[in-house]
Design a protein around this motif. Structure first.
Motif: not given
Length: 290
Positions: A240, A268, A270-272, A275
């Motif tokens: 992430t 967020d 936790q996004r990669r 994105t």
């Protein structure tokens, strides 16, 4: 007697190679394109005309240079290999609007007096058949230079061209995409098969066109710091953005602050990284570095 065949004619290219006992240097990524129609198309999509001053990188024996010289006002060709500098004196002798420089393009001092006229050129463009191994450094060096070019037309490895034109959320999208998109519009013009080169490379190529934007896509205080930040975010693609940046900002206090900064940015953690758009990266960067 003058040979009227294009330099890129396969038979003529082979004859020149034999005449000068040319052995291609793999270390310099040397491949000759032997399809005149593709070179002609490359010059067409670069929009070179009688008002254009062209910077060409790695002319080799002059196959692309010849087509440029027939359309442009002037061509400045930069060749690192002395063998080809000597050959170009012969192959390009019919053209009085070509000047060949025996120089590494990465070491050219564009502020030197001999290049000062480039600042006032009406239509300055860069056209090149780039060695695969050094494509990215050359392009970034040109973008970061103070040269007022309007566009770059580059023949390069297809995979690299795809990274430079990638859309958010795709596998090819990475820190290079963002570095290019910051101040350039990028598009792939057409694909060039590996079969039209001597020697034949392992992969297909693509002609990429970069058009300079009037204004950068986002406002950044320090582009070098921003690019380092983006590169850190892409350190490990499967992780992430939080995990990558947490390691980039190593102290415990910084990690606590980072958590709050993600909340403030409304991104967020936790996004990669693939994105996030360049606008989101710029927004997060500004909050983290304020």
């Amino acid at each position: 007697m003058r040979d009227d065949r294009p330099i890129s004619n396969p038979n003529r290219t082979i004859e020149i190679m034999k005449q000068y006992d040319i052995k291609m240097k793999k270390s310099l990524g040397q491949n000759f394109l032997v399809e005149p129609q593709i070179l002609s198309k490359m010059v067409d999509v670069s929009q070179v005309n009688e008002k254009s001053t062209v910077i060409e990188i790695g002319p080799g024996i002059g196959a692309l240079t010849e087509f440029l010289a027939q359309k442009a006002k002037k061509v400045l060709a930069f060749e690192i290999d002395q063998r080809f500098v000597d050959i170009l004196a012969t192959t390009l002798s019919p053209y009085d609007n070509v000047e060949v420089f025996h120089q590494d393009i990465l070491k050219v001092d564009w502020t030197a007096e001999e290049f000062s006229f480039l600042q006032a050129e009406e239509d300055l463009v860069v056209v090149a058949n780039l060695p695969y191994y050094i494509t990215t450094p050359i392009i970034m060096n040109l973008i970061e230079s103070q040269l007022p070019f309007k566009r770059l037309t580059m023949l390069m490895q297809k995979e690299v061209a795809e990274r430079m034109t990638a859309q958010v959320g795709t596998k090819a999208y990475n820190s290079l995409t963002i570095a290019i998109h910051y101040q350039m519009d990028a598009k792939i013009s057409f694909i060039v098969p590996k079969s039209v080169f001597i020697p034949k490379p392992n992969v297909d190529s693509a002609v990429l066109i970069l058009e300079r934007r009037q204004h950068p896509r986002v406002e950044i205080d320090n582009i070098n710091t921003f690019q380092a930040f983006v590169q850190a975010a892409f350190t490990q693609r499967r992780k992430t953005i939080w995990n990558n940046l947490r390691h980039y900002y190593t102290s415990a206090n910084q990690e606590i602050e980072l958590a709050d900064q993600f909340i403030e940015a409304e991104i967020d953690p936790q996004r990669r990284s693939e994105t996030l758009s360049i606008e989101e990266f710029a927004h997060l960067y500004k909050i983290i570095t304020k």
